[in-house]
Design an enzyme around this catalytic site. Structure first.
Site, PDB file in Angstrom:
ATOM      1  N   HIS A  59      -8.546   2.048   6.510  1.00  0.00           N
ATOM      2  CA  HIS A  59      -9.898   2.279   5.970  1.00  0.00           C
ATOM      3  C   HIS A  59     -10.925   2.604   7.052  1.00  0.00           C
ATOM      4  CE1 HIS A  59      -8.626   1.216   2.008  1.00  0.00           C
ATOM      5  NE2 HIS A  59      -8.389  -0.054   2.307  1.00  0.00           N
ATOM      6  N   ASP A  61       0.071   2.057   0.736  1.00  0.00           N
ATOM      7  CA  ASP A  61      -0.800   0.943   0.374  1.00  0.00           C
ATOM      8  C   ASP A  61      -1.429   1.240  -0.989  1.00  0.00           C
ATOM      9  OD1 ASP A  61      -2.420  -1.440   2.047  1.00  0.00           O
ATOM     10  OD2 ASP A  61      -3.598  -0.528   0.449  1.00  0.00           O
ATOM     11  N   HIS A 117      -4.387   0.797  -1.873  1.00  0.00           N
ATOM     12  CA  HIS A 117      -5.725   1.346  -1.671  1.00  0.00           C
ATOM     13  C   HIS A 117      -5.634   2.674  -0.916  1.00  0.00           C
ATOM     14  CE1 HIS A 117      -6.172  -3.097  -1.872  1.00  0.00           C
ATOM     15  NE2 HIS A 117      -7.196  -2.783  -2.649  1.00  0.00           N
ATOM     16  N   ASP A 120       0.602  -4.270  -1.062  1.00  0.00           N
ATOM     17  CA  ASP A 120      -0.190  -4.723  -2.186  1.00  0.00           C
ATOM     18  C   ASP A 120       0.060  -3.920  -3.455  1.00  0.00           C
ATOM     19  OD1 ASP A 120      -1.337  -2.618  -0.833  1.00  0.00           O
ATOM     20  OD2 ASP A 120      -3.242  -3.608  -0.452  1.00  0.00           O
TER      21      ASP A 120
END
Length: 367
Positions: A156, A193, A195, A281
């Site tokens: 990120h 991931d 995200h 995740d």
């Protein structure tokens, strides 16, 4: 057979020193006041208080499992801190200097709860350096594949901003190092991931030599980016491939996305090196998507097959998210088994094999 292939895991206990604590006082300032106001409601009268989700226990859970249940063919090395020059290939100078200025301090960096503790800057340097070490090991032929157990995570963080628990973009730093120092012209970065890897996308948005492929839960899920229309610009147009997916997707969906979208893209791109931003995740226990351990193993098999075919097996993985300790640790171990030569598991809808077994059990009762 597990153990037929050599896998190097990069692990360094210095990364455990990153331990932000929302209940400890932070540096005075507007951002700290804003974050504390946001979190304040979670503390007042709460039975279970909010705690920083990206904590040292994540790495400890992984290493504890790997010590209890070793994977044949896996060996370990420690990392080293990334240098300012190495970080500066993907982050602007002022950003790196601002992070360095927080060494030994406790502060909030972003309102989306990205924070540092006194040991965080050193941990982040080692995380980025561990990703570099993994790439060097596979490029120099010292390992068949490598997995860097990095924290804080990185995908990120963009060139100017820390976000989503991330300080330095570990996989981007490693990719840039491979291109600048190790003779790699084309690098493929896969992000699985849950995200979207917005920071990695931004860093290589206009690059003609990095193909970025990202499967993730679709917006408005955090960070809200990664729509299919986001394909890069300029010389990098078409080299960002986003696959936003609805909540609830599991193994068959992800495997199909890899086989029908990633595989032809890689056939066209022909990378010299494959990197994976490996978050865990997407596992159903993390409550964001519905991947199983078999799903992670199957994705690993596809990626390893692509690495063997296109770039001499040069494959390095870099840990990103995953916050349920059991699924994080077991997911990493499943990936390592496949990297070490285990057969990728067969994929089926959850519960199918259980129903088959139960049907066999009950069948005679109705004859």
């Amino acid at each position: 057979m597990i153990g037929e292939r050599d896998v190097l895991v990069i692990h360094d206990e210095r990364m455990l020193a990153h331990r932000p604590n929302a209940e400890e006082p932070f540096q005075p300032g507007k951002l700290d006041s804003r974050v504390q106001a946001i979190l304040g409601g979670l503390f007042e009268g709460a039975v279970i208080k909010w705690s920083y989700p990206e904590h040292p226990g994540r790495l400890q859970a992984i290493t504890d499992l790997l010590m209890r249940e070793p994977v044949p063919g896996v060996r370990y090395e420690t990392g080293r801190p990334a240098t300012e020059d190495q970080l500066g290939r993907v982050h602007i100078t002022s950003y790196v200097e601002n992070i360095y200025a927080l060494r030994g301090k406790q502060a909030w960096l972003d309102v989306d709860t990205t924070a540092v503790s006194p040991g965080s800057v050193a941990a982040a340097e080692v995380a980025a350096g561990s990703a570099i070490a993994a790439v060097e090991a596979v490029m120099e032929g010292r390992a068949g594949s490598a997995f860097a157990l990095c924290r804080p995570p990185g995908h990120h963080a963009d060139s100017v901003r820390a976000r989503g628990f991330c300080l330095f973009n570990n996989v981007a730093v490693a990719a840039a190092h491979a291109q600048a120092e190790l003779g790699c012209e084309r690098v493929l970065i896969i992000d699985w991931d849950v995200h979207h890897g917005n920071g990695t996308q931004d860093i290589f948005w206009a690059s003609p030599n990095v193909l970025f492929f990202d499967t993730h839960r679709a917006a408005p899920f955090y960070p809200g980016s990664g729509n299919k229309e986001e394909i890069g610009v300029g010389l990098g147009e078409g080299l960002t491939v986003n696959v936003p997916l609805p909540a609830g997707c599991g193994d068959p969906t992800l495997v199909r996305a890899y086989r029908e979208i990633l595989v032809p893209a890689v056939e066209w791109f022909k990378p010299d090196l494959i990197l994976v931003s490996a978050g865990f995740d997407m596992h159903r226990l993390d409550l964001c998507m519905n991947l199983s351990y078999s799903g992670f193993g199957a994705l690993t098999g596809i990626v390893q097959e692509l690495a063997d075919k296109h770039c001499g097996g040069r494959l390095a993985m870099v840990l990103e998210g995953g916050y349920h300790l059991e699924s994080l640790a077991r997911g990493v171990r499943t990936v390592l088994e496949v990297l070490a030569g285990g057969d990728p598991p067969e994929i089926e809808e959850p519960g199918i094999s259980d129903v088959v077994s139960l049907a066999d059990f009950h069948r005679d009762a109705f004859r």
